[in-house]
Design an enzyme around this catalytic site. Sequence first.
Site, short mmCIF file in Angstrom:
data_model
loop_
_atom_site.label_atom_id
_atom_site.label_comp_id
_atom_site.label_asym_id
_atom_site.label_seq_id
_atom_site.Cartn_x
_atom_site.Cartn_y
_atom_site.Cartn_z
N ASP A 71 0.87 -1.16 0.00
CA ASP A 71 0.00 0.00 0.00
C ASP A 71 0.92 1.22 0.00
O ASP A 71 2.11 1.13 0.31
CB ASP A 71 -0.94 -0.01 1.21
C1 BGC Z 1 -4.95 3.42 0.18
C2 BGC Z 1 -5.07 2.44 -0.97
C3 BGC Z 1 -4.88 3.17 -2.27
C4 BGC Z 1 -3.53 3.87 -2.24
C5 BGC Z 1 -3.23 4.62 -3.51
C6 BGC Z 1 -3.72 4.27 0.10
O1 BGC Z 1 -3.78 5.31 1.03
O2 BGC Z 1 -4.97 2.71 1.40
O3 BGC Z 1 -6.33 1.82 -0.93
O4 BGC Z 1 -4.99 2.28 -3.35
O5 BGC Z 1 -3.53 4.78 -1.18
O6 BGC Z 1 -4.05 5.73 -3.61
#
Ligand code: BGC
Length: 747
Positions: A227
């Site tokens: 993530d």
């Molecule tokens: C989120 C993810 C997301 C990623 C990219 C993170 O803060 O938890 O779900 O895909 O950011 O935006």
Amino acid sequence: MAGPELVRELTLREKASLTSGETAWTTKSVREIGSVVVSDGPHGLRRPAEGADEFGLSGSLPATCFPPAVALGSSWDVDLVRRVGRALGVEARAAGVGVVLGPGINLKRSPLCGRNFEYFSEDPLITGVLGSAMVAGIQSQGVGASLKHFAANNAEHDRFRSSSEIDPRTLRELYLRAFHRIVTEQQPWTVMAAYNKINGVYATEHPWLLTALLRGEWGFTGLVVSDWGAVDDPVSAIGAGLDLIMPSTGGRSDAVIIDAVERGALAEAAVDRAAGRVAELAERVKAGAAGQAPHFDRNRHHTLAREAAGKSIVLLRNVDDILPLDPAGSESIAVIGELAREPRYQGAGSSMINPTRLDRALGEIVGYAGQDRVSFAPGYRIGPGTDGDLVSLRDEATALAEQSDVVIIFLGLPAEEESEGFDRQHLELPADQTTLLDAVLAVNSRVIVVLSNGGVVRVSGWQHLVPGLIEGWLLGQAGGAALADVLFGAVNPSGRLAETIPFKLSDTPAYLDFPGQFGKINYSEGIFVGYRYFDARDLPVSFPFGHGLSYTTFEYSGASAQQNGDGLRLRVRITNTGQRSGREVVQVYAGLPGSRVSRPPRQLIGFTIVELAAGESRQVELIIPRSELAYYHPIQSRWLVEGGRYRIEVGSSSRDIRGMIMVEVSGEEEVNRLTPSSSLAEVMAVPAARAALQKLLAHHPLAAMIEDPATLAMIGSMPIRRLASFPGAEISDGQLTDLLSRLPGRS
Ligand code: BGC
């Protein structure tokens, strides 16, 4: 070419550089290995616009905003979710995106989780089945999905550091279950490792999670991406099985990795593996993008978004058939509530997208009933307003309600109350809205409430006072039109709650352990999450899991179930006994009264949708795999079906059971060999062991004592070894082991 071959010629520096992003949304291109473009998100594409900030939070290119998972989950409709996934894949291809960062499939452990709107359900079966359909749809277009957030990311509070403390049975049966299904059924191109720790180890640095389980047990062949910002220690992460660190680290993590390999702290083979998987992903994306990009038709996707929203709306209450309203009728309609004009249709954070257009319920209601019949009053403000202002808004709305024949009042959560990044503090609607509802109910009893919310809200204070109640969740860009379709009967509602609406917050399973403390979240309720808990505690709820009404009625008859090869075959006849065609979601639950392990009274083991014209009747058959009956044995580390008479229930909700069948199921008994550490009661329960023990004790007084039920009840839990060393008995460990090893096992 396979990954290792693709990177064989590369230098260590080049390989290390592949393990982190080039930008916020692209991987690096090295020699002939191309860069991959990734983009959020689960219910629409969030591709940053040219010149926008790098993370795209300030604006993204227009994309269809389909209903978020909270709504799609309530559709229980596999085919629909697959079609939405396919449309996401089409939009991704059209935008040059190779991987869509979704679906989010974390379980709703607490209704307070700020990101519940991005997740499907409190139940792992619905989550797994719908998530699988979404991945199948996306990937059918030559675009990868990213299954997230792996794993046990069920709260937003302190999400970058907190540890989800979970016992192995709960982890397997609930929090990993949907991931397992989707990985084994669909082989998503990527899995996204979550921010949090699991039992003290970061998900991104968890060798058991990322390698032993995901690849070893489940056979995952894709890439594991972190993530965004989830990696604390790049060396541990790559060593544990993570392949790609996102977003760009400006080359810092690459340097740390090179240094670790040179020092001998990280095997170069781990870097080869990670770089190989990035190269493989790039190949897949390139192959997927070959040929002409599919045409992305905004109107068609909007129509699909409207259909999806219509099938996700849940009719919670409909006393005296206040709904549907007659589009050709003459009664005057008061539409009250700012949310009718300014809809809330998606949640905030990384999944928030820029819709191609936006339907508003107010305009759509006018479209059905005509301008003359419909009047509007905002009733409250969304966002801050002065108290004086609120009073006059309320007075105006109340006066309108008094003059009208029927009131549709839109209530819901303000955007600032639910978002990625923080959890909610309570389940209450804003006080100005409930005060308004009270005032309206005082002057008009023909009230239909329409809710807009990403997480459940408490309705127990007033639900019994309103004849009509619609759970409208966050419905995406076409939600306004879909709500009007349901209000006027153009769509017969068929959505079902994929999460319980509790009576009050303190009734909910994780209440005492949410959001945790001292950096730990103890999942102390274990497997008792959602309806599993409410049913086990026999608690009243506002609306149970699986509930949802229709404008027609369905009758269930002739339910039967048998063990069938490797599973169960369930049959039931469903008849549409009402006046209009409709869709019934047939739900099957299983329980095992008297089970040796703790279990909820019922858990969902299958579901299907049957669509019937008025008066039509059809036999529905469901084949339920035996694995749905299994529990995870934490000591033997395996799934096991306990033998016994299972209670199979078929119904219209978890608390509206229409048929019950007891089915004898053969088990895979755990064979525990008796040892000197077995208890006296365990030994006495096996006739051959009992006889052998008596023989060893010969004429010792213990021989008679242990045959006395009262004595056995008192000392039965004593390990046999200790009893055998009592004065006079003096049986050696060797004698016991020898004796017991020749006996059959105990189940
Ligand atoms: C989120 C993810 C997301 C990623 C990219 C993170 O803060 O938890 O779900 O895909 O950011 O935006």
